[in-house]
Scaffold this motif. Structure first.
Motif, PDB file in Angstrom:
ATOM      1  N   TRP A   1       4.269   2.357   2.117  1.00 41.13           N
ATOM      2  CA  TRP A   1       5.394   2.999   1.425  1.00 41.13           C
ATOM      3  C   TRP A   1       5.770   4.325   2.094  1.00 41.13           C
ATOM      4  O   TRP A   1       6.941   4.593   2.356  1.00 41.13           O
ATOM      5  N   ASN A   2       4.780   5.136   2.365  1.00 39.41           N
ATOM      6  CA  ASN A   2       5.020   6.449   2.957  1.00 39.41           C
ATOM      7  C   ASN A   2       5.467   6.387   4.413  1.00 39.41           C
ATOM      8  O   ASN A   2       5.984   7.374   4.943  1.00 39.41           O
ATOM      9  N   SER A   3       5.275   5.238   5.057  1.00 38.29           N
ATOM     10  CA  SER A   3       5.721   5.098   6.441  1.00 38.29           C
ATOM     11  C   SER A   3       7.237   4.906   6.542  1.00 38.29           C
ATOM     12  O   SER A   3       7.811   5.048   7.616  1.00 38.29           O
ATOM     13  N   ILE A   4       7.891   4.610   5.415  1.00 36.61           N
ATOM     14  CA  ILE A   4       9.348   4.437   5.394  1.00 36.61           C
ATOM     15  C   ILE A   4       9.989   5.823   5.311  1.00 36.61           C
ATOM     16  O   ILE A   4       9.636   6.603   4.424  1.00 36.61           O
ATOM     17  N   PRO A   5      10.913   6.134   6.203  1.00 36.97           N
ATOM     18  CA  PRO A   5      11.567   7.451   6.135  1.00 36.97           C
ATOM     19  C   PRO A   5      12.193   7.669   4.747  1.00 36.97           C
ATOM     20  O   PRO A   5      12.815   6.767   4.189  1.00 36.97           O
ATOM     21  N   LEU A   6      12.001   8.854   4.216  1.00 32.71           N
ATOM     22  CA  LEU A   6      12.447   9.187   2.862  1.00 32.71           C
ATOM     23  C   LEU A   6      13.921   8.871   2.639  1.00 32.71           C
ATOM     24  O   LEU A   6      14.292   8.359   1.578  1.00 32.71           O
ATOM     25  N   GLU A   7      14.753   9.118   3.626  1.00 30.71           N
ATOM     26  CA  GLU A   7      16.187   8.908   3.445  1.00 30.71           C
ATOM     27  C   GLU A   7      16.594   7.440   3.318  1.00 30.71           C
ATOM     28  O   GLU A   7      17.694   7.136   2.859  1.00 30.71           O
ATOM     29  N   VAL A   8      15.714   6.516   3.691  1.00 31.38           N
ATOM     30  CA  VAL A   8      16.019   5.080   3.534  1.00 31.38           C
ATOM     31  C   VAL A   8      14.990   4.352   2.671  1.00 31.38           C
ATOM     32  O   VAL A   8      15.041   3.131   2.542  1.00 31.38           O
ATOM     33  N   ARG A   9      14.076   5.088   2.069  1.00 28.43           N
ATOM     34  CA  ARG A   9      13.019   4.489   1.255  1.00 28.43           C
ATOM     35  C   ARG A   9      13.621   3.911  -0.030  1.00 28.43           C
ATOM     36  O   ARG A   9      14.243   4.616  -0.808  1.00 28.43           O
ATOM     37  N   PRO A  10      13.428   2.602  -0.289  1.00 33.38           N
ATOM     38  CA  PRO A  10      13.972   2.003  -1.508  1.00 33.38           C
ATOM     39  C   PRO A  10      13.117   2.355  -2.727  1.00 33.38           C
ATOM     40  O   PRO A  10      11.970   2.771  -2.598  1.00 33.38           O
ATOM     41  N   SER A  11      13.684   2.178  -3.900  1.00 29.82           N
ATOM     42  CA  SER A  11      12.907   2.409  -5.120  1.00 29.82           C
ATOM     43  C   SER A  11      11.879   1.294  -5.281  1.00 29.82           C
ATOM     44  O   SER A  11      12.070   0.175  -4.800  1.00 29.82           O
ATOM     45  N   LYS A  12      10.797   1.594  -5.969  1.00 32.03           N
ATOM     46  CA  LYS A  12       9.721   0.618  -6.177  1.00 32.03           C
ATOM     47  C   LYS A  12      10.014  -0.343  -7.323  1.00 32.03           C
ATOM     48  O   LYS A  12       9.358  -1.378  -7.431  1.00 32.03           O
TER      49      LYS A  12
ATOM     50  N   THR B   1       0.822  -1.209   0.000  1.00 35.37           N
ATOM     51  CA  THR B   1       0.000   0.000   0.000  1.00 35.37           C
ATOM     52  C   THR B   1       0.858   1.261   0.000  1.00 35.37           C
ATOM     53  O   THR B   1       2.015   1.247   0.446  1.00 35.37           O
ATOM     54  N   GLU B   2       0.288   2.348  -0.459  1.00 37.71           N
ATOM     55  CA  GLU B   2       0.976   3.636  -0.400  1.00 37.71           C
ATOM     56  C   GLU B   2       1.198   4.065   1.050  1.00 37.71           C
ATOM     57  O   GLU B   2       2.211   4.700   1.365  1.00 37.71           O
ATOM     58  N   GLU B   3       0.278   3.715   1.925  1.00 38.72           N
ATOM     59  CA  GLU B   3       0.436   4.029   3.343  1.00 38.72           C
ATOM     60  C   GLU B   3       1.700   3.358   3.892  1.00 38.72           C
ATOM     61  O   GLU B   3       2.490   3.979   4.607  1.00 38.72           O
TER      62      GLU B   3
END
Length: 109
Positions: A39-50, A35-37
């Motif tokens: 996905w968005n819960s992952i901090p931006l600085e460690v968020r992997p590419s989809k 879910t996007e929810e």
């Protein structure tokens, strides 16, 4: 998004690169399929590419067992040989003659 071939297979034992957990893969998504929810819960600085494979793991850490959803870039093979204790493993896998996990024939999603 460009899809890539998965590096790991169902039944592979892996561990997380940064966090202290490991597990066995029971399903693979060729690209992000949560879910996007989430996905968005992952901090931006460690968020992997989809646009990479994501793996469903029967995971465990020192305290508990659970299901995890992890990007390929955050996984490495676990060569420790330490047995996994997640009780769901026996529902999905049989243990092969050399200790590998083989999906049970009756398991389908």
């Amino acid at each position: 998004m460009k899809q890539r071939t998965a590096k790991f297979n169902i039944g592979d034992v892996v561990r997380h690169r940064m966090f202290p957990f490991r597990g066995v893969i029971f399903d693979v998504d060729p690209e992000f399929a949560n879910t996007e929810e989430w996905w968005n819960s992952i901090p931006l600085e460690v968020r992997p590419s989809k646009d990479q494979p994501f793996y469903h793991l029967l995971a465990e850490n020192d305290e508990t067992e659970y299901v995890a959803y992890v990007s390929e870039q955050n996984l490495i093979s676990d060569e420790s040989g330490v047995p996994l204790r997640n009780p769901q493993i026996a529902q999905i896998f049989d243990k092969g003659p050399t200790g590998e996990f083989k999906p049970k024939m009756s398991f389908a999603h």
